[in-house]
Structure formats: C-alpha cells, structure tokens
Design a protein around this motif. Sequence first.
Motif, mmCIF file in Angstrom:
data_model
loop_
_atom_site.group_PDB
_atom_site.id
_atom_site.type_symbol
_atom_site.label_atom_id
_atom_site.label_comp_id
_atom_site.label_asym_id
_atom_site.label_seq_id
_atom_site.Cartn_x
_atom_site.Cartn_y
_atom_site.Cartn_z
ATOM 1 N N HIS A 1 45.792 48.310 39.340
ATOM 2 C CA HIS A 1 45.061 47.181 38.757
ATOM 3 C C HIS A 1 45.874 46.709 37.552
ATOM 4 O O HIS A 1 46.900 47.296 37.228
ATOM 5 C CB HIS A 1 43.672 47.616 38.284
ATOM 6 N N HIS B 1 38.472 42.215 44.038
ATOM 7 C CA HIS B 1 39.417 41.901 42.956
ATOM 8 C C HIS B 1 38.913 40.775 42.050
ATOM 9 O O HIS B 1 38.950 40.869 40.831
ATOM 10 C CB HIS B 1 40.767 41.533 43.565
ATOM 11 N N GLU C 1 45.823 42.127 39.162
ATOM 12 C CA GLU C 1 46.631 42.654 40.268
ATOM 13 C C GLU C 1 45.725 42.720 41.488
ATOM 14 O O GLU C 1 44.679 43.368 41.431
ATOM 15 C CB GLU C 1 47.125 44.061 39.894
ATOM 16 N N LEU C 2 46.117 42.043 42.555
ATOM 17 C CA LEU C 2 45.276 42.010 43.754
ATOM 18 C C LEU C 2 45.019 43.431 44.231
ATOM 19 O O LEU C 2 45.956 44.160 44.550
ATOM 20 C CB LEU C 2 45.961 41.196 44.850
ATOM 21 N N CYS C 3 43.730 43.852 44.244
ATOM 22 C CA CYS C 3 43.440 45.275 44.458
ATOM 23 C C CYS C 3 42.401 45.516 45.533
ATOM 24 O O CYS C 3 41.942 46.628 45.703
ATOM 25 C CB CYS C 3 43.000 45.908 43.137
ATOM 26 N N MET D 1 36.363 41.781 39.511
ATOM 27 C CA MET D 1 36.689 42.925 38.659
ATOM 28 C C MET D 1 36.886 42.466 37.229
ATOM 29 O O MET D 1 37.997 42.278 36.775
ATOM 30 C CB MET D 1 37.933 43.634 39.203
ATOM 31 N N CYS E 1 41.025 41.631 36.020
ATOM 32 C CA CYS E 1 42.050 42.384 36.716
ATOM 33 C C CYS E 1 43.103 41.384 37.180
ATOM 34 O O CYS E 1 42.783 40.366 37.773
ATOM 35 C CB CYS E 1 41.468 43.128 37.900
#
Length: 349
Positions: free
Chosen positions: A174, A217, A211-213, A220, A209
């Motif tokens: 993340h 996402h 960062e593609l998680c 987040m 967040c």
Amino acid sequence: MNGMKKHLLRATALVGLLTAVLAWAVYRYFDRFVPLQASDEGAQIDRLLRLEFVLIAFFFALVVGFTLYAVFAFRSRPDEPGEGAPIHGWTPLELGWTIIPLLIVVWLGWKGYQDYIRIRPFSFAPREGLLVQVEAFQFGWSFRYPQYQVTSSTLVLPVDTKVRFEIRSRDVIHSFWVPEFRVKEDAVPGRVTYTFITPKRTGEFTVRCAELCGAGHAFMRAPVQVVTQEEFQTWVQQQMAQNLSPEEKGYRLVKQFCLSCHSLDGTRKVGPTFQGIFGRETALQDGSTVVVDEAYIRESVRNPQAKIVAGFPPAMPPFPEDRLSDEDLDAIIAFLKAFTEGTFQIPEE
Ligand code: CUA
C-alpha cells in the motif's frame, strides 16, 4: 549579417517576454493547482516544484518563441521562389544545448537530494518528536501511538511537531499518502518503512492509499485531524481513559476494520451492508441460503472465502486471531446484534 542580428535580437526579446509572463503565472497561480500545503516538508517540495516549473517555462518559451518568430518573420512571400541556402551544424550551439541542460539536470538532482535527506534524514535522534506506527491492510489504516499505548482509526496529530511514521503492511503493498503533507511512503509487507511529517496548520485531511492494492483500494482512506498541542494531549488522555462496553468496543473495531468495504446505512460497497444484518437470511454464491448468526459472522471473519454472498466479489482477506482476538470478535457480534435490534445508537463524531 546585420539583418540576422536584428532577427536574433527580436526573437530573444520574444523568448524573454514569454518566459517572464509564464514565470509570473507560475508564481501567481501555483497554489490553485496544488492541494493546500499543510506541512513543513510540503513547503520544501513546493519550492522545488515551482523552480522546476519556471525552468520548464523558459524552455517552453525558447522553443515556442523562436518557432513563432520564424513562422511570421520568414514566411514565404509571393516574389520569393523556392528554399533558402542550406544550413549545416554549428558546433558551439550544439555543445551549448547539450552541456547547459545537462548542468541544469545535475543541479536539480542535487537540490532534490538535499531536500530528500532534509525530509528523511539517514540518522536522527531516535525519540525525537512523536512516533506513530501506521499499519496498512486490505482495506484500511490503523494508527498506534506506542508512547501512550493508544490505537486509533483516525490519525490525530499535534500541530508544529515533527512526527516520525513507522509504516507496516499486513498483506500487500500500500502507500501512505496525505496530499496536503506532500510526503508519500510505501507500506511494504515484511519491512518497516518510515517518513517524517511536521504538520504546520490545524485542519482535517484524508490519508489515501496510493498503490493499487485490490478491490477496496479506492475506499482505503482514513481521516486525519491536525489539532493544537493542548487538544492532542486531551485526546490522548481520553483515549487512555476509555472503558468501553462490548457494543461500543465492537463499533470501534467495525469502524476501524470493516467500514471501508461494508456500510451501516444500506449503501452497497465492496461487501454487503451491515444494516439489518443480524438474523438476516442471505443468498450465497452456490445457490444455498444462510441465516446470519454468531457462527456465520465468526466464520466470515476468520475464513471469509467459505461462504460468499451472492452478487459480491470474494474480496475480503481473513482476520486471524493475532489480528482480531476472540474477545474482539465477541464485541463485534455484540455490536452487530445491538445495531440490528436498534438498541445501540451510533455515537456522533
Ligand atoms: Cu491499499 Cu490501495
């Protein structure tokens, strides 16, 4: 040659004028195109970014200025037949436009590096300022203040205090990012990353967040409150003194871990809503139905893939015991029960 000199002077004047106008616009309107600047580190980053924009304005003016001038001054006229005399390379010019940009890039790299180590010093007084341990997980954030033994789902920070963030991830990569603070740092599983932020104005912001998680996402996020130092002390004292009922404790846990993907008001998110959940009959992906009771909730938290609700993606990660104790799970069930029965009022915040 005199004519050439005249053209060169005029074109240079045009480039100078364009540069001046664009550089003025950069300084005048910069704030409108970036988020509010709310940290000391952000001020450094914005200074560097502005400088880079001014340099970009100059090079833009250099290309566009000469082009525009040439288009008008050397346009073809009816009495002129074909092309002019051919021009071959001019070594001093080519050396110039190679070496000068190279020097500028190296200089910017050096300036950027200096800002970087000022923001993230390699060595620092270990207990200087406030320490916040950030834990990222699919899909939410948890903030721990080890000095006070307090854990919170809202990031509360005292203004004008250098805060050291230790960042961990439970599952995948993340990235911890508050645009108003400018600083961004990845949360990498199996590693502790860190960064520093010194909030310089009070207010409410949002951790996002970056960062593609996974499926959640976009949800987040976590609230950030920058408060005065006195308000921060009061908040810490309140958190430490809290003696909660199971329902209240359950509500806090749900807020911390579940509400990125589940709603309390019937809104459809990544997962099913918790509105009226307890005792509800639910259709599953495999065509069967199940009644949401204690056993089902327990299973859905520990092993979410066991029974997937029809129409929803199997996106939820399991929450093992070291993450959410049996006691915590009991509290969550107590909350969901009381919430469904209408005997628990969501506290206003
Ligand atoms: Cu976590 Cu995107």
